[in-house]
Design a protein around this motif. Structure first.
Motif, PDB file in Angstrom:
ATOM      1  N   SER A 158      -4.275  -2.588   7.696  1.00 44.88           N
ATOM      2  CA  SER A 158      -4.281  -2.104   6.422  1.00 44.88           C
ATOM      3  C   SER A 158      -3.926  -3.094   5.273  1.00 44.88           C
ATOM      4  CB  SER A 158      -3.283  -0.710   6.069  1.00 44.88           C
ATOM      5  OG  SER A 158      -2.115  -1.260   6.170  1.00 44.88           O
ATOM      6  N   SER A 172       0.911  -1.034   0.167  1.00 49.26           N
ATOM      7  CA  SER A 172      -0.103  -0.106   0.157  1.00 49.26           C
ATOM      8  C   SER A 172       0.889   1.391  -0.111  1.00 49.26           C
ATOM      9  CB  SER A 172      -0.810  -0.111   1.109  1.00 49.26           C
ATOM     10  OG  SER A 172      -1.754  -1.047   1.379  1.00 49.26           O
ATOM     11  N   PRO A 203      -4.227  -3.351   0.516  1.00 45.54           N
ATOM     12  CA  PRO A 203      -4.562  -2.661  -0.713  1.00 45.54           C
ATOM     13  C   PRO A 203      -5.876  -3.496  -0.775  1.00 45.54           C
ATOM     14  CG  PRO A 203      -2.424  -3.876  -1.072  1.00 45.54           C
ATOM     15  CD  PRO A 203      -2.738  -4.202   0.157  1.00 45.54           C
ATOM     16  N   VAL A 245      -6.317   1.798  -0.808  1.00 44.35           N
ATOM     17  CA  VAL A 245      -5.867   1.202   0.445  1.00 44.35           C
ATOM     18  C   VAL A 245      -7.097   1.268   1.534  1.00 44.35           C
ATOM     19  CG1 VAL A 245      -4.377   1.603   2.559  1.00 44.35           C
ATOM     20  CG2 VAL A 245      -3.625   2.174   0.068  1.00 44.35           C
ATOM     21  N   SER A 298      -3.341   5.087  -2.581  1.00 41.03           N
ATOM     22  CA  SER A 298      -2.050   4.851  -2.139  1.00 41.03           C
ATOM     23  C   SER A 298      -0.989   6.108  -2.602  1.00 41.03           C
ATOM     24  CB  SER A 298      -1.391   3.591  -2.728  1.00 41.03           C
ATOM     25  OG  SER A 298      -0.057   3.897  -2.584  1.00 41.03           O
TER      26      SER A 298
END
Length: 299
Positions: A174, A131, A176, A261, A253
């Motif tokens: 977190s 990310s 993607p 993200v 991102s």
């Protein structure tokens, strides 16, 4: 370069070597702006684990303030670059956010992440290399960096619905958007589309007996790491154990505008849990990962 090669996904010729290798869409005559992490890289294996996660082999699948779920990831590829695809039989398919099926009863792929794809430790931060972000780790929290996904946890305890499982008072993770199968093209759509999944996987049936109701506390634009993002925050009421706050935050991102993200958060409603102001502080402190984050070992 050949004009006759059919459209398809191929190794990105512009890959910098920082982060997992990505694929770029070739439309038959030129490279487009569409990027994705190869589906083989984003394999999922759902397991429940405690706070001790094996460094470097973790891909976030789902998170919560309660139980949190992580999956192994592996990268069997060798990074390659090319001016244009030359093998018509190579990877192809229509442009889409790739799904990540559960591997037909297999583990979803286990393996070692090459050292050059391990994020370099940055004091006080957990780095999500795919990310392109680093998340601040508050005092007393545990941070985990990874090539795909990063996470923070605090306050481990036995889950109320299954004491053999480990829950946490607060968790922020977190990944993607495509790694979480969030199919959206805007930050707002991603956050709004993810919040229900986040709530169910954080405080759902297996560990908390299910969610009986929820109240939306926030649905608003927010700037994260210099990017225009969006967050949705709910308070959920569970059948067993503590209620919880869950938040889904999405933004482009800072390293690649084409990559969304998603940051999932979950905090117990409990005097032993972090205050919501801590979540706001974490969000404000998210930054673009250091350009040097591409080697080294995690802690």
């Amino acid at each position: 370069m050949t004009q006759t090669t059919p459209p398809g996904w191929h190794p990105d010729p512009g890959h910098s070597g920082i982060g997992p290798a990505q694929e770029r869409w070739w439309d038959g005559s030129r490279w487009t702006d569409q990027l994705r992490i190869p589906p083989a890289t984003v394999r999922r294996r759902r397991i429940r684990i405690g706070a001790g996660v094996a460094a470097g082999v973790v891909l976030l699948a789902a998170v919560g303030g309660g139980a949190y779920v992580l999956g192994d990831s592996s990268d069997d590829r060798t990074d390659t670059t090319a001016d244009a695809p030359s093998d018509p039989s190579g990877p192809s398919g229509s442009p889409r956010l790739p799904g990540t099926p559960d591997g037909g009863g297999q583990d979803g792929g286990q393996g070692e992440i090459p050292d050059q794809q391990m994020p370099q430790t940055e004091d006080g931060y957990a780095t999500d290399l795919a990310s392109g972000i680093s998340i601040p780790v508050p005092d007393g929290w545990t941070g985990q960096s990874g090539p795909i996904g990063a996470g923070l946890t605090t306050g481990e305890y036995a889950c109320p619905g299954d004491e053999s499982q480990k829950c946490v008072r607060g968790g922020v993770f977190s990944a993607p958007a495509q790694a979480l199968e969030v199919e959206a093209t805007t930050a707002k759509a991603a956050a709004e589309g993810d919040i229900e999944t986040n709530a169910e996987e954080s405080y759902g049936e297996k560990i908390y007996g299910g969610i009986t109701s929820h109240e939306q506390l926030k649905s608003e634009a927010v700037t994260v790491a210099g990017q225009k993002g969006y967050r949705v925050r709910w308070k959920v009421v569970t059948k067993n154990g503590d209620d919880g706050y869950v938040e889904s935050l999405a933004f482009p991102s800072p390293r690649s505008a084409e990559t969304l993200v998603v940051v999932r958060s979950g905090f117990d409603v409990n005097d032993k849990a972090p205050k919501l102001s801590v979540l706001d502080d974490i969000t404000e402190g998210i930054k673009k990962a250091s350009a040097a984050a591409g080697s080294g070992q995690d802690t």
